[in-house]
Write an enzyme that holds these catalytic residues in place. Structure first.
Site, PDB file in Angstrom:
ATOM      1  N   HIS A  81     -39.139   0.628 -27.583  1.00 37.64           N
ATOM      2  CA  HIS A  81     -39.317   1.735 -28.526  1.00 37.64           C
ATOM      3  C   HIS A  81     -40.485   1.505 -29.491  1.00 37.64           C
ATOM      4  O   HIS A  81     -41.279   2.414 -29.741  1.00 37.64           O
ATOM      5  CB  HIS A  81     -38.020   1.956 -29.306  1.00 37.64           C
ATOM      6  CG  HIS A  81     -37.861   3.347 -29.819  1.00 37.64           C
ATOM      7  ND1 HIS A  81     -36.650   3.913 -30.102  1.00 37.64           N
ATOM      8  CD2 HIS A  81     -38.772   4.307 -30.100  1.00 37.64           C
ATOM      9  CE1 HIS A  81     -36.817   5.148 -30.535  1.00 37.64           C
ATOM     10  NE2 HIS A  81     -38.099   5.404 -30.543  1.00 37.64           N
ATOM     11  N   ARG A 123     -35.756  28.794 -28.460  1.00 38.88           N
ATOM     12  CA  ARG A 123     -36.997  28.025 -28.563  1.00 38.88           C
ATOM     13  C   ARG A 123     -37.138  27.045 -27.404  1.00 38.88           C
ATOM     14  O   ARG A 123     -38.254  26.771 -26.948  1.00 38.88           O
ATOM     15  CB  ARG A 123     -37.046  27.280 -29.900  1.00 38.88           C
ATOM     16  CG  ARG A 123     -37.285  28.194 -31.085  1.00 38.88           C
ATOM     17  CD  ARG A 123     -37.311  27.415 -32.372  1.00 38.88           C
ATOM     18  NE  ARG A 123     -37.467  28.301 -33.524  1.00 38.88           N
ATOM     19  CZ  ARG A 123     -37.303  27.925 -34.789  1.00 38.88           C
ATOM     20  NH1 ARG A 123     -36.977  26.659 -35.053  1.00 38.88           N
ATOM     21  NH2 ARG A 123     -37.460  28.779 -35.775  1.00 38.88           N
ATOM     22  N   ASN A 177     -40.426  27.175 -25.301  1.00 39.81           N
ATOM     23  CA  ASN A 177     -41.283  25.991 -25.131  1.00 39.81           C
ATOM     24  C   ASN A 177     -41.551  25.713 -23.655  1.00 39.81           C
ATOM     25  O   ASN A 177     -42.667  25.368 -23.268  1.00 39.81           O
ATOM     26  CB  ASN A 177     -40.631  24.769 -25.775  1.00 39.81           C
ATOM     27  CG  ASN A 177     -40.642  24.818 -27.289  1.00 39.81           C
ATOM     28  OD1 ASN A 177     -41.375  25.585 -27.898  1.00 39.81           O
ATOM     29  ND2 ASN A 177     -39.824  23.988 -27.912  1.00 39.81           N
ATOM     30  N   ILE A 209     -42.794  16.182 -24.895  1.00 41.44           N
ATOM     31  CA  ILE A 209     -41.343  16.284 -25.053  1.00 41.44           C
ATOM     32  C   ILE A 209     -40.986  17.018 -26.349  1.00 41.44           C
ATOM     33  O   ILE A 209     -40.456  16.424 -27.298  1.00 41.44           O
ATOM     34  CB  ILE A 209     -40.675  14.894 -25.007  1.00 41.44           C
ATOM     35  CG1 ILE A 209     -41.417  13.896 -25.899  1.00 41.44           C
ATOM     36  CG2 ILE A 209     -40.606  14.382 -23.575  1.00 41.44           C
ATOM     37  CD1 ILE A 209     -40.694  12.575 -26.076  1.00 41.44           C
ATOM     38  N   LEU A 215     -45.678  18.742 -31.740  1.00 42.46           N
ATOM     39  CA  LEU A 215     -46.017  19.883 -32.595  1.00 42.46           C
ATOM     40  C   LEU A 215     -46.363  19.435 -34.013  1.00 42.46           C
ATOM     41  O   LEU A 215     -46.482  20.254 -34.920  1.00 42.46           O
ATOM     42  CB  LEU A 215     -44.858  20.889 -32.627  1.00 42.46           C
ATOM     43  CG  LEU A 215     -44.354  21.375 -31.272  1.00 42.46           C
ATOM     44  CD1 LEU A 215     -43.192  22.343 -31.447  1.00 42.46           C
ATOM     45  CD2 LEU A 215     -45.477  22.028 -30.471  1.00 42.46           C
ATOM     46  N   TYR A 243     -31.426   6.705 -31.291  1.00 41.58           N
ATOM     47  CA  TYR A 243     -31.064   8.069 -31.681  1.00 41.58           C
ATOM     48  C   TYR A 243     -29.551   8.248 -31.783  1.00 41.58           C
ATOM     49  O   TYR A 243     -29.075   9.226 -32.355  1.00 41.58           O
ATOM     50  CB  TYR A 243     -31.607   9.099 -30.678  1.00 41.58           C
ATOM     51  CG  TYR A 243     -33.087   9.098 -30.472  1.00 41.58           C
ATOM     52  CD1 TYR A 243     -33.953   8.423 -31.330  1.00 41.58           C
ATOM     53  CD2 TYR A 243     -33.639   9.785 -29.394  1.00 41.58           C
ATOM     54  CE1 TYR A 243     -35.321   8.434 -31.108  1.00 41.58           C
ATOM     55  CE2 TYR A 243     -35.004   9.805 -29.172  1.00 41.58           C
ATOM     56  CZ  TYR A 243     -35.843   9.125 -30.030  1.00 41.58           C
ATOM     57  OH  TYR A 243     -37.193   9.133 -29.806  1.00 41.58           O
TER      58      TYR A 243
END
Length: 273
Positions: free
Chosen positions: A109, A237, A241, A229, A191, A51
């Site tokens: 990963h 948000r 969450n 996560i 989501l 990332y």
């Protein structure tokens, strides 16, 4: 402020059931989101070398003033670093970027079966655990045969498998296999990359209980025993969450969401990557 549940993994260590994901965030965005999450009550942050924002996450944790041992930090071995020498360099680089002497959970990963070196990578993670560089070790995007291979060849069972999992993609065979091995399931893209938020059944349930669609989906993950996560750059948000911890779904609502599975992935297929 709700308190996240802790799930005990097969090595005896515990992981907060809800955390903040920082995929596709810049260092600055990850820094700001991590600070907002920690202020909201999160104590679990999920990042990865791939990332390229570990530095922002680590800086935010230090700036928060929250003791390091109260924040659960996950990062991941990047693709292309499965060879022992490369894995060693990768964990050292991640710890330097985070500004930490250890991480709570270190994951492979992706298995990348085309490389054929994920067992070698797993052996490196076992070494890192014995050296205290990582507390717990697990995998991400591993399918049943990948899990069986590392267990059969090393005798060490991963504590957790982080997989694509959301209402419209529920890989039941993999979830059941993890359960059989006592491997915690963690949901990435919980989501459905926001696509599942507009599903009529999700919207209907949300309206009926006075919650947001995101809270309904997160609550479903929590009720089903998954670690979740959700990612957000928006402080409001992030707070909303986290409040899903207080959302209660009845058995009918849970079963309706269970029935939304289409078998269609958003991300890549671990069998061919």
């Amino acid at each position: 402020m709700p308190n996240p549940e802790l799930i005990t993994m097969n090595d005896g260590h515990s992981i907060p059931q809800i955390g903040l994901g920082v995929f596709q965030m810049s260092n600055d965005e990850a820094h700001a989101s991590t600070l907002a999450a920690l202020e909201a009550g999160y104590r679990h942050i999920d990042t990865a070398a791939g990332y390229r924002n570990e530095q922002g996450v680590g800086a935010a944790i230090r700036e928060s003033g929250i003791p390091r041992d109260e924040v659960f930090v996950t990062t991941k071995l990047q693709n292309g670093s499965h060879a022992r020498r490369d894995a060693r360099a990768a964990i050292e680089q991640s710890l330097e970027a985070l500004g930490m002497d250890h991480v709570d959970l270190y994951l492979i990963h992706w298995p990348q079966p085309s490389q054929g070196r994920y067992t070698e990578a797993w052996e490196s993670l076992i070494d890192f655990r014995s050296e205290g560089l990582v507390t717990s070790i697990g995998v991400s995007n591993f399918l049943p045969d990948h899990l069986d291979t590392v267990v059969d060849e090393t005798g060490i069972v991963p504590v957790l498998n982080q997989i694509e999992l959301h209402p419209t993609f529920q890989p039941h065979d993999l979830i059941n296999h993890c359960s059989d091995l006592d491997v915690v399931v963690e949901s990435w893209s919980p989501l459905g990359a926001a696509q599942d938020l507009d599903h009529p059944e999700i919207v209907r349930i949300a309206e009926s209980i006075g919650a947001t669609p995101a809270q309904v989906i997160i609550a479903w993950h929590l009720h089903r025993g998954f670690v979740v996560i959700p990612k957000s750059r928006t402080p409001e948000r992030i707070v909303s969450n986290f409040a899903a911890l207080d959302v209660r779904l009845n058995s009918e609502q849970l079963e309706l969401i269970d029935g939304l599975d289409t078998g269609v992935r958003i991300g890549g297929d671990p069998a061919v990557l």
